[in-house]
Write a protein that holds these residues in place. Sequence first.
Motif, PDB file in Angstrom:
ATOM      1  N   ARG A  56       0.792  -1.229   0.000  1.00  0.00           N
ATOM      2  CA  ARG A  56       0.000   0.000   0.000  1.00  0.00           C
ATOM      3  C   ARG A  56       0.824   1.279   0.000  1.00  0.00           C
ATOM      4  N   ARG A  57       1.950   1.319   0.643  1.00  0.00           N
ATOM      5  CA  ARG A  57       2.716   2.566   0.749  1.00  0.00           C
ATOM      6  C   ARG A  57       3.340   2.891  -0.604  1.00  0.00           C
ATOM      7  N   ARG A  58       2.821   3.921  -1.250  1.00  0.00           N
ATOM      8  CA  ARG A  58       3.163   4.211  -2.639  1.00  0.00           C
ATOM      9  C   ARG A  58       4.571   4.782  -2.789  1.00  0.00           C
ATOM     10  N   SER A  59       5.177   4.492  -3.933  1.00  0.00           N
ATOM     11  CA  SER A  59       6.470   5.084  -4.247  1.00  0.00           C
ATOM     12  C   SER A  59       6.230   6.497  -4.775  1.00  0.00           C
ATOM     13  N   ALA A  60       7.245   7.311  -4.744  1.00  0.00           N
ATOM     14  CA  ALA A  60       7.142   8.682  -5.250  1.00  0.00           C
ATOM     15  C   ALA A  60       7.680   8.778  -6.676  1.00  0.00           C
ATOM     16  N   ARG A  61       7.821   7.648  -7.337  1.00  0.00           N
ATOM     17  CA  ARG A  61       8.432   7.629  -8.668  1.00  0.00           C
ATOM     18  C   ARG A  61       7.402   7.621  -9.791  1.00  0.00           C
ATOM     19  N   ALA A  62       6.114   7.760  -9.465  1.00  0.00           N
ATOM     20  CA  ALA A  62       5.041   7.764 -10.471  1.00  0.00           C
ATOM     21  C   ALA A  62       5.110   6.522 -11.362  1.00  0.00           C
ATOM     22  N   ASP A  63       5.457   5.387 -10.735  1.00  0.00           N
ATOM     23  CA  ASP A  63       5.544   4.140 -11.499  1.00  0.00           C
ATOM     24  C   ASP A  63       4.386   3.196 -11.193  1.00  0.00           C
ATOM     25  N   GLY A  64       3.455   3.651 -10.347  1.00  0.00           N
ATOM     26  CA  GLY A  64       2.296   2.832 -10.020  1.00  0.00           C
ATOM     27  C   GLY A  64       2.583   1.705  -9.048  1.00  0.00           C
ATOM     28  N   LEU A  65       3.781   1.677  -8.501  1.00  0.00           N
ATOM     29  CA  LEU A  65       4.173   0.604  -7.598  1.00  0.00           C
ATOM     30  C   LEU A  65       4.236   1.108  -6.161  1.00  0.00           C
ATOM     31  N   SER A  66       4.230   0.169  -5.233  1.00  0.00           N
ATOM     32  CA  SER A  66       4.472   0.535  -3.841  1.00  0.00           C
ATOM     33  C   SER A  66       5.954   0.858  -3.680  1.00  0.00           C
ATOM     34  N   TRP A  67       6.290   1.438  -2.519  1.00  0.00           N
ATOM     35  CA  TRP A  67       7.668   1.845  -2.288  1.00  0.00           C
ATOM     36  C   TRP A  67       8.614   0.656  -2.378  1.00  0.00           C
ATOM     37  N   MET A  68       8.301  -0.441  -1.677  1.00  0.00           N
ATOM     38  CA  MET A  68       9.188  -1.607  -1.673  1.00  0.00           C
ATOM     39  C   MET A  68       9.281  -2.236  -3.063  1.00  0.00           C
ATOM     40  N   GLU A  69       8.139  -2.363  -3.740  1.00  0.00           N
ATOM     41  CA  GLU A  69       8.174  -2.990  -5.063  1.00  0.00           C
ATOM     42  C   GLU A  69       8.950  -2.128  -6.051  1.00  0.00           C
ATOM     43  N   SER A  70       8.822  -0.819  -5.954  1.00  0.00           N
ATOM     44  CA  SER A  70       9.584   0.076  -6.826  1.00  0.00           C
ATOM     45  C   SER A  70      11.083  -0.096  -6.585  1.00  0.00           C
ATOM     46  N   PHE A  71      11.473  -0.214  -5.321  1.00  0.00           N
ATOM     47  CA  PHE A  71      12.881  -0.438  -4.978  1.00  0.00           C
ATOM     48  C   PHE A  71      13.377  -1.751  -5.581  1.00  0.00           C
ATOM     49  N   LEU A  72      12.605  -2.835  -5.387  1.00  0.00           N
ATOM     50  CA  LEU A  72      13.013  -4.143  -5.910  1.00  0.00           C
ATOM     51  C   LEU A  72      13.054  -4.145  -7.434  1.00  0.00           C
ATOM     52  N   ALA A  73      12.114  -3.455  -8.067  1.00  0.00           N
ATOM     53  CA  ALA A  73      12.099  -3.388  -9.534  1.00  0.00           C
ATOM     54  C   ALA A  73      13.339  -2.660 -10.062  1.00  0.00           C
ATOM     55  N   ARG A  74      13.716  -1.554  -9.403  1.00  0.00           N
ATOM     56  CA  ARG A  74      14.921  -0.828  -9.835  1.00  0.00           C
ATOM     57  C   ARG A  74      16.164  -1.678  -9.657  1.00  0.00           C
ATOM     58  N   ILE A  75      16.270  -2.363  -8.512  1.00  0.00           N
ATOM     59  CA  ILE A  75      17.432  -3.232  -8.274  1.00  0.00           C
ATOM     60  C   ILE A  75      17.477  -4.341  -9.325  1.00  0.00           C
ATOM     61  N   GLY A  76      16.331  -4.956  -9.591  1.00  0.00           N
ATOM     62  CA  GLY A  76      16.279  -6.022 -10.585  1.00  0.00           C
ATOM     63  C   GLY A  76      16.723  -5.558 -11.958  1.00  0.00           C
ATOM     64  N   ARG A  77      16.279  -4.371 -12.368  1.00  0.00           N
ATOM     65  CA  ARG A  77      16.688  -3.831 -13.679  1.00  0.00           C
ATOM     66  C   ARG A  77      18.191  -3.549 -13.716  1.00  0.00           C
ATOM     67  N   LEU A  78      18.710  -2.962 -12.629  1.00  0.00           N
ATOM     68  CA  LEU A  78      20.136  -2.652 -12.582  1.00  0.00           C
ATOM     69  C   LEU A  78      20.985  -3.927 -12.587  1.00  0.00           C
ATOM     70  N   GLU A  79      20.538  -4.936 -11.858  1.00  0.00           N
ATOM     71  CA  GLU A  79      21.286  -6.202 -11.838  1.00  0.00           C
ATOM     72  C   GLU A  79      21.303  -6.854 -13.216  1.00  0.00           C
ATOM     73  N   LYS A  80      20.162  -6.826 -13.875  1.00  0.00           N
ATOM     74  CA  LYS A  80      20.077  -7.440 -15.209  1.00  0.00           C
ATOM     75  C   LYS A  80      20.962  -6.699 -16.200  1.00  0.00           C
ATOM     76  N   ALA A  81      20.933  -5.365 -16.137  1.00  0.00           N
ATOM     77  CA  ALA A  81      21.724  -4.573 -17.081  1.00  0.00           C
ATOM     78  C   ALA A  81      23.222  -4.711 -16.836  1.00  0.00           C
ATOM     79  N   SER A  82      23.615  -4.814 -15.579  1.00  0.00           N
ATOM     80  CA  SER A  82      25.050  -4.860 -15.262  1.00  0.00           C
ATOM     81  C   SER A  82      25.597  -6.280 -15.156  1.00  0.00           C
ATOM     82  N   GLY A  83      24.707  -7.262 -15.018  1.00  0.00           N
ATOM     83  CA  GLY A  83      25.158  -8.634 -14.818  1.00  0.00           C
ATOM     84  C   GLY A  83      25.803  -8.841 -13.463  1.00  0.00           C
ATOM     85  N   THR A  84      25.529  -7.947 -12.531  1.00  0.00           N
ATOM     86  CA  THR A  84      26.128  -7.983 -11.201  1.00  0.00           C
ATOM     87  C   THR A  84      25.044  -8.046 -10.135  1.00  0.00           C
ATOM     88  N   ARG A  85      25.259  -8.885  -9.162  1.00  0.00           N
ATOM     89  CA  ARG A  85      24.322  -8.956  -8.037  1.00  0.00           C
ATOM     90  C   ARG A  85      24.584  -7.773  -7.102  1.00  0.00           C
TER      91      ARG A  85
END
Length: 198
Positions: free
Chosen positions: A13-42
Amino acid sequence: VYGPGSYSIEFERRRSARADGLSWMESFLARIGRLEKASGTRLLDGVDFHSYPYYFEQGPSSEDSLVAALSKFGQALDTLVRQMGTHLADPRSRKVSLSEFNSTVKITALTMEHVNGLGLTMMLQDLWSRFPDRAVSILWEPMAGEPMNPDGGAIESYGALRIFTKPRKGLVSELSDAPTSAWWAQVLTRLWMGGPGS
């Protein structure tokens, strides 16, 4: 590396401030997931958060409201499991750190009662049943005086958020400080998990 150190378990429920339609935690996890995929680094080894589900402003507390608040913890963890699975590669290899928890941050007489111990046991069971081999939990207890006491003054309403406390109001212990319901919750959880001394 653990993150984000969120103080809330409102993973849905706690919304992110990134206008991505996601909650704060999900927005954080989505950004980390994208960065990991792009960099190939955990980049993230574990998800970290705090939880104090029973929050009330003033007046009498009740067993029903405490149990109702703490029973939502498992649902929040189910949301976290889903979000981690959606956005992170190999989510089962990620650890989970409940680096601060207690039933509340405000003193209530119920923190000295069996219902609080059972509620904390329920929270720990929820955590460890979902992350059985990859979770850590740290009970928060105030060390420099107890916080505010909204269901009565410290004299009228004996409560403590500590693991051990000075006996008062008829509480008797062979120890100089008496174990509280929070201590017993951790003992029950250890027994349930089949740990040392069980």
